[in-house]
Design a protein around this motif. Structure first.
Motif, PDB file in Angstrom:
ATOM      1  N   THR A  35       0.686  -1.149  -0.216  1.00 63.31           N
ATOM      2  CA  THR A  35      -0.012   0.125  -0.015  1.00 63.31           C
ATOM      3  C   THR A  35       0.764   1.351  -0.002  1.00 63.31           C
ATOM      4  OG1 THR A  35      -1.896  -1.343   1.218  1.00 63.31           O
ATOM      5  CG2 THR A  35      -1.888   1.023   1.322  1.00 63.31           C
ATOM      6  N   PRO A  36       1.810   1.386   0.871  1.00 63.68           N
ATOM      7  CA  PRO A  36       2.890   2.648   0.673  1.00 63.68           C
ATOM      8  C   PRO A  36       3.190   2.947  -0.823  1.00 63.68           C
ATOM      9  CG  PRO A  36       3.297   1.382   2.685  1.00 63.68           C
ATOM     10  CD  PRO A  36       2.414   0.537   1.998  1.00 63.68           C
ATOM     11  N   ARG A  37       3.534   1.721  -1.538  1.00 61.45           N
ATOM     12  CA  ARG A  37       3.686   1.989  -2.855  1.00 61.45           C
ATOM     13  C   ARG A  37       2.767   2.512  -3.693  1.00 61.45           C
ATOM     14  NH1 ARG A  37       8.422  -0.979  -4.664  1.00 61.45           N
ATOM     15  NH2 ARG A  37       7.435  -1.654  -6.524  1.00 61.45           N
ATOM     16  N   LEU A  38       1.514   2.081  -3.456  1.00 60.72           N
ATOM     17  CA  LEU A  38       0.482   2.753  -4.036  1.00 60.72           C
ATOM     18  C   LEU A  38       0.496   4.248  -3.771  1.00 60.72           C
ATOM     19  CD1 LEU A  38      -2.228   2.936  -5.192  1.00 60.72           C
ATOM     20  CD2 LEU A  38      -3.362   2.361  -3.096  1.00 60.72           C
ATOM     21  N   MET A  39       0.653   4.699  -2.510  1.00 60.15           N
ATOM     22  CA  MET A  39       0.724   6.014  -2.523  1.00 60.15           C
ATOM     23  C   MET A  39       1.849   6.874  -3.151  1.00 60.15           C
ATOM     24  SD  MET A  39      -2.158   5.771  -0.957  1.00 60.15           S
ATOM     25  CE  MET A  39      -2.280   7.404  -0.774  1.00 60.15           C
ATOM     26  N   THR A  40       2.860   6.340  -3.300  1.00 61.62           N
ATOM     27  CA  THR A  40       3.879   6.783  -4.182  1.00 61.62           C
ATOM     28  C   THR A  40       3.638   6.906  -5.753  1.00 61.62           C
ATOM     29  OG1 THR A  40       5.788   5.909  -2.676  1.00 61.62           O
ATOM     30  CG2 THR A  40       6.072   6.493  -4.981  1.00 61.62           C
ATOM     31  N   ALA A  41       2.859   5.920  -5.923  1.00 58.88           N
ATOM     32  CA  ALA A  41       2.465   6.055  -7.406  1.00 58.88           C
ATOM     33  C   ALA A  41       1.352   7.183  -7.840  1.00 58.88           C
ATOM     34  CB  ALA A  41       1.879   4.646  -7.810  1.00 58.88           C
ATOM     35  N   ILE A  42       0.515   7.237  -6.723  1.00 58.96           N
ATOM     36  CA  ILE A  42      -0.396   8.493  -6.867  1.00 58.96           C
ATOM     37  C   ILE A  42       0.239   9.839  -6.975  1.00 58.96           C
ATOM     38  CG2 ILE A  42      -2.336   9.523  -5.647  1.00 58.96           C
ATOM     39  CD1 ILE A  42      -3.359   6.800  -4.724  1.00 58.96           C
ATOM     40  N   ALA A  43       1.187   9.925  -5.843  1.00 56.67           N
ATOM     41  CA  ALA A  43       1.900  11.262  -5.972  1.00 56.67           C
ATOM     42  C   ALA A  43       2.606  11.418  -7.140  1.00 56.67           C
ATOM     43  CB  ALA A  43       3.063  10.977  -4.643  1.00 56.67           C
ATOM     44  N   GLU A  60       7.295  11.792 -17.145  1.00 54.79           N
ATOM     45  CA  GLU A  60       7.759  10.709 -16.858  1.00 54.79           C
ATOM     46  C   GLU A  60       6.687  10.247 -15.961  1.00 54.79           C
ATOM     47  OE1 GLU A  60      11.810   9.927 -16.137  1.00 54.79           O
ATOM     48  OE2 GLU A  60      12.322  11.099 -17.946  1.00 54.79           O
ATOM     49  N   GLN A  61       6.313   8.887 -16.270  1.00 53.65           N
ATOM     50  CA  GLN A  61       5.422   8.148 -15.285  1.00 53.65           C
ATOM     51  C   GLN A  61       6.242   7.575 -14.174  1.00 53.65           C
ATOM     52  OE1 GLN A  61       2.559   8.217 -14.139  1.00 53.65           O
ATOM     53  NE2 GLN A  61       1.132   8.810 -15.856  1.00 53.65           N
ATOM     54  N   MET A  62       5.988   7.671 -12.932  1.00 55.20           N
ATOM     55  CA  MET A  62       6.684   7.019 -11.691  1.00 55.20           C
ATOM     56  C   MET A  62       7.921   6.220 -11.883  1.00 55.20           C
ATOM     57  SD  MET A  62       3.531   4.398 -10.732  1.00 55.20           S
ATOM     58  CE  MET A  62       3.175   2.930 -11.660  1.00 55.20           C
ATOM     59  N   ALA A  63       9.000   6.929 -12.273  1.00 56.96           N
ATOM     60  CA  ALA A  63      10.187   6.343 -12.146  1.00 56.96           C
ATOM     61  C   ALA A  63      10.673   5.236 -11.225  1.00 56.96           C
ATOM     62  CB  ALA A  63      11.394   7.159 -12.308  1.00 56.96           C
ATOM     63  N   THR A  64      10.553   5.408 -10.069  1.00 56.66           N
ATOM     64  CA  THR A  64      10.790   4.507  -8.782  1.00 56.66           C
ATOM     65  C   THR A  64       9.794   4.599  -7.989  1.00 56.66           C
ATOM     66  OG1 THR A  64      13.069   4.714  -9.362  1.00 56.66           O
ATOM     67  CG2 THR A  64      12.492   3.692  -7.287  1.00 56.66           C
ATOM     68  N   LEU A  65       9.046   3.389  -7.756  1.00 56.09           N
ATOM     69  CA  LEU A  65       8.134   3.230  -6.524  1.00 56.09           C
ATOM     70  C   LEU A  65       8.885   2.995  -5.316  1.00 56.09           C
ATOM     71  CD1 LEU A  65       5.615   0.752  -8.148  1.00 56.09           C
ATOM     72  CD2 LEU A  65       5.300   3.234  -7.739  1.00 56.09           C
ATOM     73  N   LYS A  66       8.329   3.649  -4.005  1.00 53.01           N
ATOM     74  CA  LYS A  66       8.914   3.614  -2.901  1.00 53.01           C
ATOM     75  C   LYS A  66       8.129   3.268  -1.981  1.00 53.01           C
ATOM     76  CE  LYS A  66      12.460   7.192  -3.858  1.00 53.01           C
ATOM     77  NZ  LYS A  66      13.007   8.616  -3.507  1.00 53.01           N
ATOM     78  N   PRO A  67       8.422   2.440  -0.861  1.00 56.13           N
ATOM     79  CA  PRO A  67       9.791   1.938  -0.765  1.00 56.13           C
ATOM     80  C   PRO A  67      10.176   1.170  -1.658  1.00 56.13           C
ATOM     81  CG  PRO A  67       8.375   0.854   0.876  1.00 56.13           C
ATOM     82  CD  PRO A  67       7.587   1.950   0.111  1.00 56.13           C
ATOM     83  N   GLY A 271      19.888   3.758  17.416  1.00 54.76           N
ATOM     84  CA  GLY A 271      20.672   4.141  16.419  1.00 54.76           C
ATOM     85  C   GLY A 271      20.243   3.940  15.131  1.00 54.76           C
ATOM     86  N   PHE A 272      19.061   3.917  14.982  1.00 51.35           N
ATOM     87  CA  PHE A 272      18.299   3.744  13.407  1.00 51.35           C
ATOM     88  C   PHE A 272      17.529   4.718  12.987  1.00 51.35           C
ATOM     89  CE2 PHE A 272      19.219  -0.764  15.028  1.00 51.35           C
ATOM     90  CZ  PHE A 272      20.021  -1.136  14.036  1.00 51.35           C
ATOM     91  N   GLY A 273      18.039   5.900  13.392  1.00 49.70           N
ATOM     92  CA  GLY A 273      17.186   7.175  13.228  1.00 49.70           C
ATOM     93  C   GLY A 273      17.133   7.571  11.498  1.00 49.70           C
ATOM     94  N   HIS A 274      18.185   6.730  10.887  1.00 47.23           N
ATOM     95  CA  HIS A 274      18.221   7.140   9.420  1.00 47.23           C
ATOM     96  C   HIS A 274      17.027   6.398   8.779  1.00 47.23           C
ATOM     97  CE1 HIS A 274      20.790   3.773  10.290  1.00 47.23           C
ATOM     98  NE2 HIS A 274      20.427   3.199   9.004  1.00 47.23           N
ATOM     99  N   ILE A 275      16.632   5.373   9.523  1.00 50.26           N
ATOM    100  CA  ILE A 275      15.582   4.288   8.925  1.00 50.26           C
ATOM    101  C   ILE A 275      14.161   4.994   8.686  1.00 50.26           C
ATOM    102  CG2 ILE A 275      14.241   2.094   9.083  1.00 50.26           C
ATOM    103  CD1 ILE A 275      16.837   0.869  10.122  1.00 50.26           C
ATOM    104  N   LYS A 276      13.559   5.141   7.433  1.00 48.00           N
ATOM    105  CA  LYS A 276      12.178   5.776   7.476  1.00 48.00           C
ATOM    106  C   LYS A 276      11.211   4.726   7.824  1.00 48.00           C
ATOM    107  CE  LYS A 276      13.401   9.454   4.305  1.00 48.00           C
ATOM    108  NZ  LYS A 276      13.147  10.568   5.076  1.00 48.00           N
ATOM    109  N   LEU A 277      10.127   5.211   8.463  1.00 45.47           N
ATOM    110  CA  LEU A 277       8.964   4.237   8.462  1.00 45.47           C
ATOM    111  C   LEU A 277       7.963   4.779   7.624  1.00 45.47           C
ATOM    112  CD1 LEU A 277       8.426   4.478  12.441  1.00 45.47           C
ATOM    113  CD2 LEU A 277       9.047   2.451  11.043  1.00 45.47           C
ATOM    114  N   ALA A 278       7.450   3.729   6.756  1.00 40.34           N
ATOM    115  CA  ALA A 278       6.172   3.978   5.667  1.00 40.34           C
ATOM    116  C   ALA A 278       5.079   3.328   6.290  1.00 40.34           C
ATOM    117  CB  ALA A 278       6.839   3.256   4.232  1.00 40.34           C
ATOM    118  N   PHE A 279       4.114   4.138   6.266  1.00 42.57           N
ATOM    119  CA  PHE A 279       2.579   3.754   6.939  1.00 42.57           C
ATOM    120  C   PHE A 279       1.733   4.057   5.757  1.00 42.57           C
ATOM    121  CE2 PHE A 279       3.437   2.955  11.186  1.00 42.57           C
ATOM    122  CZ  PHE A 279       4.734   3.843  11.389  1.00 42.57           C
TER     123      PHE A 279
END
Length: 302
Positions: A35-43, A60-67, A271-279
């Protein structure tokens, strides 16, 4: 449930045959993870449309879906609590799961034990969260009404940080500590060491925690003639306190704002502050047709 699913799949097969179109099988927990990849595609589609409107040229259509794969997935719902190593659309390896009931089932049943009848309304997990933290500005008022602010970014939904009275444990020893309440009870963390073994293996266990909550409410009512609202709220806050870390958090319980806060705090403290949480957006955290359709699109384009 079986008859409902049979009707659905037979109908889908008939439509696919009649229209001569592909029939794509989708696992609904896989759809939660995507589902988070869906939100990237919509954006990305929105940005592409804006570019086309402004320049007249197709963007260009959604080059890379994230995450992007690979990522970890924490699936938390009424029926599942599992950590997955997600390597691709169909490559999800189970790393850990609860040894008994799912966290969503625990929260629902704990709510029924803790909340007064007039406060108990479906969905019960949300009712428990609102009762536990109704004095916090996250909900905008002291009566538990929901604040309508949007807390997700379309592509990478990161919750805004409410002022919870919570400090992330710095060590494994801190994680395993029981916290005494003013009423004399304490709850064991749902992530507990297996008894009798030399190894330090850990296992999720929510069934024992649920039994403790239910017995506490019953015994306190019998011993004192009733459980005060303050004690019920303290018990609700303690029951809502579980730990975990991941990138993608999906399933119905992913809508729980306190879980989002705990996950972010744990990652930062370890020590994982660099990791992003995708909801997913909260409205897409529970089962929905849109996530199934999107998973089908990704599978079909694979």
């Amino acid at each position: 449930m079986r008859s409902n699913l049979s009707v659905g799949i037979d109908t889908a097969k008939g439509i696919a045959t009649a229209l001569d179109i592909p029939l794509v099988g989708v696992h609904h927990m896989q759809a939660h993870a995507l589902t988070p990849r869906l939100m990237t595609a919509i954006a990305n589609a929105d940005e592409s449309q804006k570019h086309e409107n402004c320049t007249g040229a197709k963007g260009e259509q959604m080059a890379t879906l994230k995450p992007a794969f690979p990522f970890l997935t924490l699936l938390v719902s009424g029926g599942h609590t599992m950590l997955l190593d997600s390597r691709g659309l169909t490559g999800h390896r189970l790393l850990a799961e609860t040894g008994d009931i799912a966290v969503g089932q625990f929260l629902d049943k704990a709510a029924r034990a803790i909340l007064l009848p007039e406060l108990l309304e479906a969905p019960y997990g949300r009712a428990l969260e609102e009762f536990a933290f109704q004095t916090i500005g996250e909900y905008g008022s002291t009566n538990g009404s929901r604040d309508q602010r949007t807390i997700e970014d379309p592509a990478h939904a990161e919750p805004c940080q409410a002022q919870y009275a919570y400090t992330a444990p710095q060590t494994q020893q801190d994680l395993m500590k029981r916290h005494d309440s003013p009423w004399g009870w304490s709850l064991s963390p749902p992530l507990v060491e297996r008894a009798g073994g030399e190894s330090k293996r850990m296992a999720y266990s929510f069934a024992g925690l649920l039994t403790t909550v239910q017995r506490l409410v019953t015994q306190r009512a019998a011993d004192t003639g009733g459980v005060t609202l303050a004690e019920r709220r303290a018990l609700a806050q303690e029951a809502a306190d579980w730990k975990g870390d991941t990138i993608v958090v999906s399933g119905g319980v992913a809508a729980n704002k306190f879980l989002r806060h705990v996950l972010r705090s744990i990652l930062d403290a370890r020590g994982f502050g660099h990791i992003k949480l995708a909801f997913p957006p909260i409205e897409l955290s529970t089962d929905n047709a849109l996530m199934i359709a999107w998973a089908g699109v990704e599978m079909l384009d694979k």
